[in-house]
Scaffold this motif. Structure first.
Motif, PDB file in Angstrom:
ATOM      1  N   GLU A   1       0.807  -1.220   0.000  1.00 25.06           N
ATOM      2  CA  GLU A   1       0.000   0.000   0.000  1.00 25.06           C
ATOM      3  C   GLU A   1       0.840   1.270   0.000  1.00 25.06           C
ATOM      4  O   GLU A   1       0.379   2.311  -0.458  1.00 25.06           O
ATOM      5  CB  GLU A   1      -0.926  -0.016   1.222  1.00 25.06           C
ATOM      6  CG  GLU A   1      -1.854   1.169   1.341  1.00 25.06           C
ATOM      7  CD  GLU A   1      -2.908   1.211   0.237  1.00 25.06           C
ATOM      8  OE1 GLU A   1      -3.658   2.189   0.187  1.00 25.06           O
ATOM      9  OE2 GLU A   1      -2.978   0.257  -0.575  1.00 25.06           O
ATOM     10  N   LEU A   2       2.072   1.200   0.505  1.00 24.80           N
ATOM     11  CA  LEU A   2       2.907   2.393   0.680  1.00 24.80           C
ATOM     12  C   LEU A   2       4.212   2.267  -0.085  1.00 24.80           C
ATOM     13  O   LEU A   2       4.630   1.175  -0.468  1.00 24.80           O
ATOM     14  CB  LEU A   2       3.272   2.584   2.159  1.00 24.80           C
ATOM     15  CG  LEU A   2       2.217   2.482   3.234  1.00 24.80           C
ATOM     16  CD1 LEU A   2       2.887   2.532   4.599  1.00 24.80           C
ATOM     17  CD2 LEU A   2       1.229   3.621   3.091  1.00 24.80           C
ATOM     18  N   VAL A   3       4.874   3.401  -0.239  1.00 25.36           N
ATOM     19  CA  VAL A   3       6.283   3.431  -0.619  1.00 25.36           C
ATOM     20  C   VAL A   3       7.061   3.974   0.590  1.00 25.36           C
ATOM     21  O   VAL A   3       6.466   4.556   1.506  1.00 25.36           O
ATOM     22  CB  VAL A   3       6.513   4.295  -1.868  1.00 25.36           C
ATOM     23  CG1 VAL A   3       5.826   3.667  -3.077  1.00 25.36           C
ATOM     24  CG2 VAL A   3       6.028   5.721  -1.648  1.00 25.36           C
ATOM     25  N   PRO A   4       8.371   3.760   0.642  1.00 26.63           N
ATOM     26  CA  PRO A   4       9.131   4.135   1.847  1.00 26.63           C
ATOM     27  C   PRO A   4       9.002   5.588   2.290  1.00 26.63           C
ATOM     28  O   PRO A   4       9.112   5.886   3.482  1.00 26.63           O
ATOM     29  CB  PRO A   4      10.575   3.791   1.452  1.00 26.63           C
ATOM     30  CG  PRO A   4      10.434   2.650   0.497  1.00 26.63           C
ATOM     31  CD  PRO A   4       9.204   2.968  -0.304  1.00 26.63           C
ATOM     32  N   SER A   5       8.735   6.485   1.372  1.00 20.23           N
ATOM     33  CA  SER A   5       8.638   7.899   1.738  1.00 20.23           C
ATOM     34  C   SER A   5       7.339   8.238   2.474  1.00 20.23           C
ATOM     35  O   SER A   5       7.171   9.364   2.958  1.00 20.23           O
ATOM     36  CB  SER A   5       8.754   8.768   0.489  1.00 20.23           C
ATOM     37  OG  SER A   5       7.690   8.499  -0.417  1.00 20.23           O
ATOM     38  N   GLU A   6       6.410   7.270   2.584  1.00 18.65           N
ATOM     39  CA  GLU A   6       5.096   7.548   3.165  1.00 18.65           C
ATOM     40  C   GLU A   6       4.915   6.949   4.556  1.00 18.65           C
ATOM     41  O   GLU A   6       3.784   6.848   5.050  1.00 18.65           O
ATOM     42  CB  GLU A   6       4.002   7.009   2.229  1.00 18.65           C
ATOM     43  CG  GLU A   6       3.985   7.670   0.868  1.00 18.65           C
ATOM     44  CD  GLU A   6       3.012   7.025  -0.109  1.00 18.65           C
ATOM     45  OE1 GLU A   6       2.411   7.764  -0.919  1.00 18.65           O
ATOM     46  OE2 GLU A   6       2.856   5.788  -0.050  1.00 18.65           O
ATOM     47  N   LEU A   7       5.999   6.598   5.221  1.00 21.92           N
ATOM     48  CA  LEU A   7       5.887   5.912   6.509  1.00 21.92           C
ATOM     49  C   LEU A   7       5.200   6.766   7.568  1.00 21.92           C
ATOM     50  O   LEU A   7       4.283   6.309   8.262  1.00 21.92           O
ATOM     51  CB  LEU A   7       7.278   5.491   7.003  1.00 21.92           C
ATOM     52  CG  LEU A   7       8.049   4.506   6.108  1.00 21.92           C
ATOM     53  CD1 LEU A   7       9.397   4.201   6.720  1.00 21.92           C
ATOM     54  CD2 LEU A   7       7.248   3.231   5.890  1.00 21.92           C
ATOM     55  N   GLU A   8       5.637   8.009   7.712  1.00 25.06           N
ATOM     56  CA  GLU A   8       5.062   8.860   8.754  1.00 25.06           C
ATOM     57  C   GLU A   8       3.600   9.177   8.451  1.00 25.06           C
ATOM     58  O   GLU A   8       2.763   9.216   9.363  1.00 25.06           O
ATOM     59  CB  GLU A   8       5.877  10.144   8.899  1.00 25.06           C
ATOM     60  CG  GLU A   8       5.491  10.939  10.124  1.00 25.06           C
ATOM     61  CD  GLU A   8       6.615  11.844  10.621  1.00 25.06           C
ATOM     62  OE1 GLU A   8       6.355  12.567  11.594  1.00 25.06           O
ATOM     63  OE2 GLU A   8       7.707  11.811  10.049  1.00 25.06           O
ATOM     64  N   MET A   9       3.306   9.384   7.191  1.00 24.23           N
ATOM     65  CA  MET A   9       1.920   9.623   6.785  1.00 24.23           C
ATOM     66  C   MET A   9       1.045   8.432   7.169  1.00 24.23           C
ATOM     67  O   MET A   9      -0.056   8.599   7.702  1.00 24.23           O
ATOM     68  CB  MET A   9       1.847   9.871   5.277  1.00 24.23           C
ATOM     69  CG  MET A   9       0.441  10.031   4.716  1.00 24.23           C
ATOM     70  SD  MET A   9      -0.282   8.453   4.156  1.00 24.23           S
ATOM     71  CE  MET A   9       0.721   8.111   2.721  1.00 24.23           C
ATOM     72  N   PHE A  10       1.552   7.219   6.923  1.00 20.89           N
ATOM     73  CA  PHE A  10       0.773   6.034   7.273  1.00 20.89           C
ATOM     74  C   PHE A  10       0.519   5.945   8.776  1.00 20.89           C
ATOM     75  O   PHE A  10      -0.606   5.662   9.204  1.00 20.89           O
ATOM     76  CB  PHE A  10       1.479   4.755   6.821  1.00 20.89           C
ATOM     77  CG  PHE A  10       0.994   3.550   7.574  1.00 20.89           C
ATOM     78  CD1 PHE A  10      -0.291   3.076   7.371  1.00 20.89           C
ATOM     79  CD2 PHE A  10       1.790   2.923   8.524  1.00 20.89           C
ATOM     80  CE1 PHE A  10      -0.773   1.988   8.089  1.00 20.89           C
ATOM     81  CE2 PHE A  10       1.323   1.840   9.240  1.00 20.89           C
ATOM     82  CZ  PHE A  10       0.037   1.361   9.023  1.00 20.89           C
ATOM     83  N   VAL A  11       1.547   6.174   9.594  1.00 19.34           N
ATOM     84  CA  VAL A  11       1.394   6.065  11.042  1.00 19.34           C
ATOM     85  C   VAL A  11       0.330   7.052  11.538  1.00 19.34           C
ATOM     86  O   VAL A  11      -0.478   6.729  12.410  1.00 19.34           O
ATOM     87  CB  VAL A  11       2.735   6.277  11.760  1.00 19.34           C
ATOM     88  CG1 VAL A  11       2.546   6.316  13.276  1.00 19.34           C
ATOM     89  CG2 VAL A  11       3.703   5.160  11.379  1.00 19.34           C
ATOM     90  N   ASN A  12       0.313   8.238  10.970  1.00 12.15           N
ATOM     91  CA  ASN A  12      -0.713   9.221  11.351  1.00 12.15           C
ATOM     92  C   ASN A  12      -2.117   8.726  10.987  1.00 12.15           C
ATOM     93  O   ASN A  12      -3.062   8.844  11.782  1.00 12.15           O
ATOM     94  CB  ASN A  12      -0.433  10.563  10.686  1.00 12.15           C
ATOM     95  CG  ASN A  12       0.810  11.233  11.252  1.00 12.15           C
ATOM     96  OD1 ASN A  12       1.181  10.997  12.402  1.00 12.15           O
ATOM     97  ND2 ASN A  12       1.458  12.058  10.447  1.00 12.15           N
TER      98      ASN A  12
END
Length: 268
Positions: free
Chosen positions: A81-92
């Motif tokens: 679902e994500l790429v590595p640059s979206e980690l913080e966005m996902f956690v939020n």
């Protein structure tokens, strides 16, 4: 309130390892707990890699009920679902409960031979084929109705999520994940004056059971069963029953997820 426990499953590429380290940093700042191994106390599995890594994760964790978020460091990444640059966005998004859950229903095969009954489970597909260059001669029975005396390289049964994998390479149909259906796809079927085998895939309700009964020389031959990149050999098989499994795999999807857009971008 206890912290959310996350198990991180990753392949061994440099990008995946770096992504795993960054994810640990992001989760630690948000007061998540990092699990060293998977067990039923884990609240979330973060799978880092491609589709093959996702399938390995599901099998190694024994078809977990725990939700999985996929982080793509591979190629196609249909499950991710994500790429590595979206980690913080996902956690939020995760903390806010701002996601949906896609339910994936695996399939299972019960293989009957002289030693008893053996079970395998596939997320994408289960393929039954002859060993090496031997043809497979199989009677195909849908519930209680015989539909084909098949002879060819093999028969593949796929799930909707598996329709984009080996099934698609064999000329099978693409199936939306919302459909509660399975697909039967022939692998190099014979079409001669002696054998008229079906050449296109058959979509059928997932509530039905397909039985493959060995015929003629196939009764004594070895059969190869392949499922999600794994393989097992069986001898003296009398029948194989393939059906939808009772298990469910829960895959997290974020706002804006669009199956058709992903399909268009990655495959069509």
């Amino acid at each position: 309130m206890k912290p959310t426990k996350v198990f991180i499953y990753s392949n061994d590429t440099g990008l995946s390892k770096a992504t795993a380290n960054e994810l640990v940093n992001v989760l630690s700042k948000k007061k998540f707990e990092i699990a060293s191994k998977y067990d039923e106390t884990v609240d979330l599995i973060a799978c880092i890699g491609g589709d093959g890594t996702f399938l390995n994760c599901v099998h190694e964790c024994r078809l977990p009920k725990t939700p999985i978020i996929g982080i793509n460091t591979g190629h196609l990444g249909f499950f991710q679902e994500l790429v590595p640059s979206e980690l913080e966005m996902f956690v939020n998004h995760y903390n806010d409960g701002n996601y949906t859950v896609e339910k994936i229903h695996p399939i299972r095969a019960l293989i009957t031979d002289r030693d008893g009954i053996h079970e395998i489970t596939g997320i994408n597909e289960i393929l039954v084929m002859g060993m090496y260059t031997k043809l497979a001669h199989l009677s195909i029975i849908m519930d209680d109705t015989p539909i084909q005396e098949f002879i060819g390289d093999g028969i593949l049964v796929s799930t909707p999520v598996g329709s984009t994998a080996y099934n698609y390479s064999l000329g099978g149909s693409l199936v939306a994940p919302e459909l509660d259906a399975l697909q039967l796809t022939p692998m190099a079927p014979m079409n001669t004056s002696a054998y008229r085998c079906f050449r296109s895939s058959i979509l059928y309700p997932a509530s039905k059971k397909v039985r493959l009964v060995t015929r003629k020389s196939t009764v004594g031959d070895k059969l190869l069963l392949a499922y999600d990149g794994l393989t097992r050999e069986f001898s003296n098989v009398s029948k194989i029953d393939v059906m939808q499994a009772d298990d469910e795999i829960h895959l997290l999807r974020l706002p804006g997820y669009d199956y058709w857009k992903k399909l268009t971008n990655k495959l069509l």
